[in-house]
Design a protein around this motif. Structure first.
Motif, PDB file in Angstrom:
ATOM      1  N   SER A  22       0.817  -1.209   0.000  1.00 16.19           N
ATOM      2  CA  SER A  22       0.000   0.000   0.000  1.00 16.19           C
ATOM      3  C   SER A  22       0.852   1.260   0.000  1.00 16.19           C
ATOM      4  CB  SER A  22      -0.937   0.005   1.214  1.00 16.19           C
ATOM      5  OG  SER A  22      -0.178   0.096   2.415  1.00 16.19           O
ATOM      6  N   GLN A  23       2.077   1.155   0.492  1.00 15.84           N
ATOM      7  CA  GLN A  23       2.950   2.315   0.557  1.00 15.84           C
ATOM      8  C   GLN A  23       3.865   2.418  -0.670  1.00 15.84           C
ATOM      9  OE1 GLN A  23       2.945   4.708   3.079  1.00 15.84           O
ATOM     10  NE2 GLN A  23       1.051   3.623   3.580  1.00 15.84           N
ATOM     11  N   THR A  24       3.797   1.437  -1.556  1.00 20.57           N
ATOM     12  CA  THR A  24       4.682   1.427  -2.720  1.00 20.57           C
ATOM     13  C   THR A  24       3.856   1.434  -3.987  1.00 20.57           C
ATOM     14  OG1 THR A  24       6.314   0.182  -1.474  1.00 20.57           O
ATOM     15  CG2 THR A  24       6.547   0.180  -3.872  1.00 20.57           C
ATOM     16  N   GLY A  25       4.132   2.436  -4.898  1.00 21.81           N
ATOM     17  CA  GLY A  25       3.478   2.487  -6.199  1.00 21.81           C
ATOM     18  C   GLY A  25       4.497   2.154  -7.280  1.00 21.81           C
ATOM     19  N   GLU A  26       4.024   1.941  -8.518  1.00 17.77           N
ATOM     20  CA  GLU A  26       4.905   1.621  -9.640  1.00 17.77           C
ATOM     21  C   GLU A  26       4.336   2.228 -10.909  1.00 17.77           C
ATOM     22  OE1 GLU A  26       5.863  -2.443 -10.012  1.00 17.77           O
ATOM     23  OE2 GLU A  26       7.017  -2.201 -11.868  1.00 17.77           O
ATOM     24  N   GLU A  27       5.199   2.879 -11.672  1.00 15.95           N
ATOM     25  CA  GLU A  27       4.795   3.501 -12.916  1.00 15.95           C
ATOM     26  C   GLU A  27       5.769   3.102 -14.022  1.00 15.95           C
ATOM     27  OE1 GLU A  27       4.197   7.695 -12.771  1.00 15.95           O
ATOM     28  OE2 GLU A  27       3.219   7.653 -10.808  1.00 15.95           O
ATOM     29  N   MET A  28       5.219   2.980 -15.244  1.00 10.11           N
ATOM     30  CA  MET A  28       6.040   2.694 -16.418  1.00 10.11           C
ATOM     31  C   MET A  28       6.278   4.009 -17.153  1.00 10.11           C
ATOM     32  SD  MET A  28       6.390  -0.559 -16.065  1.00 10.11           S
ATOM     33  CE  MET A  28       7.151  -0.978 -17.630  1.00 10.11           C
ATOM     34  N   LEU A  29       7.550   4.316 -17.416  1.00 12.37           N
ATOM     35  CA  LEU A  29       7.915   5.558 -18.083  1.00 12.37           C
ATOM     36  C   LEU A  29       8.747   5.255 -19.318  1.00 12.37           C
ATOM     37  CD1 LEU A  29       8.997   7.716 -14.973  1.00 12.37           C
ATOM     38  CD2 LEU A  29       6.760   7.691 -16.111  1.00 12.37           C
ATOM     39  N   GLY A  71       9.491   9.736   5.525  1.00 12.32           N
ATOM     40  CA  GLY A  71       8.190   9.624   6.173  1.00 12.32           C
ATOM     41  C   GLY A  71       7.046   9.468   5.206  1.00 12.32           C
ATOM     42  N   GLY A  72       7.340   9.275   3.938  1.00 12.70           N
ATOM     43  CA  GLY A  72       6.279   9.129   2.939  1.00 12.70           C
ATOM     44  C   GLY A  72       6.351   7.784   2.238  1.00 12.70           C
ATOM     45  N   ALA A  73       5.577   7.662   1.171  1.00 10.82           N
ATOM     46  CA  ALA A  73       5.517   6.394   0.438  1.00 10.82           C
ATOM     47  C   ALA A  73       6.658   6.290  -0.563  1.00 10.82           C
ATOM     48  CB  ALA A  73       4.178   6.290  -0.291  1.00 10.82           C
ATOM     49  N   LYS A  74       7.054   5.070  -0.825  1.00 13.58           N
ATOM     50  CA  LYS A  74       8.025   4.807  -1.872  1.00 13.58           C
ATOM     51  C   LYS A  74       7.290   4.597  -3.189  1.00 13.58           C
ATOM     52  CE  LYS A  74      11.510   2.512   1.005  1.00 13.58           C
ATOM     53  NZ  LYS A  74      12.288   1.266   1.190  1.00 13.58           N
ATOM     54  N   THR A  75       7.858   5.162  -4.224  1.00 19.15           N
ATOM     55  CA  THR A  75       7.281   4.979  -5.555  1.00 19.15           C
ATOM     56  C   THR A  75       8.356   4.428  -6.483  1.00 19.15           C
ATOM     57  OG1 THR A  75       5.801   6.855  -5.191  1.00 19.15           O
ATOM     58  CG2 THR A  75       6.046   6.079  -7.448  1.00 19.15           C
ATOM     59  N   THR A  76       7.990   3.355  -7.198  1.00 25.56           N
ATOM     60  CA  THR A  76       8.910   2.712  -8.119  1.00 25.56           C
ATOM     61  C   THR A  76       8.552   3.100  -9.554  1.00 25.56           C
ATOM     62  OG1 THR A  76       9.185   0.837  -6.627  1.00 25.56           O
ATOM     63  CG2 THR A  76       9.840   0.510  -8.924  1.00 25.56           C
ATOM     64  N   TYR A  77       9.582   3.423 -10.327  1.00 26.64           N
ATOM     65  CA  TYR A  77       9.407   3.789 -11.733  1.00 26.64           C
ATOM     66  C   TYR A  77      10.273   2.871 -12.594  1.00 26.64           C
ATOM     67  CZ  TYR A  77       7.687   8.151  -9.660  1.00 26.64           C
ATOM     68  OH  TYR A  77       7.011   9.076  -8.904  1.00 26.64           O
ATOM     69  N   GLN A  78       9.673   2.330 -13.642  1.00 31.47           N
ATOM     70  CA  GLN A  78      10.420   1.524 -14.622  1.00 31.47           C
ATOM     71  C   GLN A  78      10.602   2.384 -15.868  1.00 31.47           C
ATOM     72  OE1 GLN A  78      11.620  -1.625 -13.861  1.00 31.47           O
ATOM     73  NE2 GLN A  78      12.843  -1.330 -15.718  1.00 31.47           N
ATOM     74  N   LEU A  79      11.827   2.859 -16.066  1.00 38.37           N
ATOM     75  CA  LEU A  79      12.113   3.785 -17.161  1.00 38.37           C
ATOM     76  C   LEU A  79      12.797   3.053 -18.315  1.00 38.37           C
ATOM     77  CD1 LEU A  79      12.358   6.680 -18.340  1.00 38.37           C
ATOM     78  CD2 LEU A  79      14.567   6.851 -17.132  1.00 38.37           C
TER      79      LEU A  79
END
Length: 304
Positions: free
Chosen positions: A26-33, A108-116
Motif C-alpha cells: 500500500s505504501q509502494t506504487g509503480e509507474e512505467m515511463l 516519512g512518505g511512500a516509496k514509488t517505483t518507476y520503470q524507465l
C-alpha cells in the motif's frame, strides 16, 4: 497444550507477515515511463521533507535539510536536479543506459517505483524502387528496439512489420497500389515517429490488366460464344421446322384442290339433218371422261 500454543504462535507470525506485506504494498506504487535519448524525465513523487533517489537499488541522490547531494554515481553527476518547491527529482540528458528501475523514497512518505525505458530516436525510413519499375516501391529502416514499419493509405494501415532481430534492416514493400495519389511509410517506436510520403506516378494509377483479368475476360468470351452458337442452332432448327410445316400445308392444300377439280362437259345437240350414230357419241364421251380421270390420277400421284 504446548503444541497448541506453538501452532498459535506460528499463525500469529504468519498474520504479522501478511499485514506487513499489505502495508508495504500500500505504501509502494509503480509507474512505467518511456523517453527518448537526450530528453529529460521527472519523477512525480515529491520529497519535500527530504529523501533519496535510487537507481537499480543504489542511491544516486539524497536530499537532507533542503540540499541535494548527487555525487554518489559519476554517470548521474550534474544530470540530476531537485526542485525545492515541488520536491521532485529530474534527470536530464538521458541515454539508453539510463533505462532501469528508479525508486523515490520520501522521508516519512511512500516509496514509488518507476520503470524507465529510454529509446533512441527512430531512423528516417527510405524509399527504393525496382529498376525500371517506378510503381514497385519498398520502404526500409534501421531496426532497433520496439521499432515498427507501416504503410498507410490515408488513416488506414495496409501493411505492417517488426522484428526482434536488431541486426537486420526492416523492409516492407507496397504491394497494392490503388487509385490513390500518395501513400505514407511510417517508422515508429514507443516515443518517436518518422514518416515519408510516396507520391504515386500517374502511370501507376491507370488500369492494369493482370493475368486474372485476362482469364476472366477469356472465360466470359467463351461463354458468350457458346451462348451465340446454341441460340443460332435453336433458331435455325425453328426456321427449318416452320418451313417444313408450311411445305406440308401447301402440298395438302394442292391435293385437296386436285380432288375437288372437275370438268364441265357440254353436249351440243346435233342438228336435225345430222345423224349421229350411237357408236360415235359413246366414243366422244368416253374419250373426254378418260382424259379427266387420267388428269386427276396424275395430280394425286404428284406427277403434275
Amino acid at each position: 497444550m504446548m503444541e497448541f500454543r506453538r501452532q498459535e504462535r506460528e499463525w500469529l507470525t504468519y498474520l504479522l507477515i501478511i499485514i506487513g506485506l499489505c502495508f508495504s504494498i500500500s505504501q509502494t506504487g509503480e509507474e512505467m515511463l518511456t523517453q527518448v535519448v537526450g530528453k529529460s524525465i521527472t519523477f512525480s513523487n515529491p520529497t519535500k521533507q527530504g529523501g533519496s533517489l535510487l537507481y537499480n537499488g543504489d542511491n544516486i541522490a539524497v536530499v537532507v535539510e533542503g540540499r541535494m547531494d548527487s555525487s554518489y554515481k559519476d554517470s548521474f553527476k550534474d544530470r540530476i536536479q531537485w526542485d525545492q518547491e515541488t520536491g521532485q527529482f529530474t534527470i536530464k540528458d538521458l541515454t539508453t543506459s539510463d533505462s532501469g528501475m528508479y525508486v523515490v523514497d520520501g522521508k516519512g512518505g511512500a516509496k514509488t517505483t518507476y520503470q524507465l525505458t529510454v529509446f533512441d530516436p527512430v531512423s528516417r525510413p527510405m524509399l527504393t524502387t525496382a529498376d525500371n519499375e517506378t510503381c514497385s516501391v519498398e520502404c526500409s529502416v534501421k531496426n532497433d528496439r520496439d521499432v515498427t514499419l507501416s504503410w498507410y493509405s490515408g488513416e488506414e494501415i495496409i501493411n505492417k512489420t517488426s522484428s526482434p532481430e536488431l541486426s537486420i534492416k526492416l523492409s516492407l514493400p507496397l504491394v497494392d497500389i490503388l487509385n490513390r495519389t500518395s501513400y505514407i511509410c511510417e517508422a515508429a517506436n514507443p516515443v518517436t515517429k518518422v514518416h515519408v510520403t510516396f507520391h504515386v506516378p500517374t502511370t501507376c494509377t491507370e488500369t492494369k490488366v493482370t493475368d486474372n483479368d485476362i482469364e476472366r475476360v477469356r472465360g466470359s468470351l467463351i461463354g458468350a460464344v457458346m451462348c451465340v452458337l446454341v441460340a443460332s442452332g435453336v433458331l435455325g432448327l425453328a426456321i427449318y421446322l416452320k418451313k417444313g410445316r408450311n411445305r406440308d400445308v401447301q402440298d395438302s392444300s394442292e391435293r385437296e384442290q386436285a380432288v375437288h377439280m372437275y370438268a364441265e362437259v357440254t353436249h351440243s345437240k346435233p342438228k336435225h339433218n345430222q345423224e349421229l350414230g350411237p357408236c360415235n357419241e359413246d366414243l366422244e364421251v368416253k374419250s373426254v371422261y378418260d382424259h379427266i380421270q387420267l388428269h386427276r390420277m396424275d395430280i394425286l400421284s404428284g406427277n403434275v
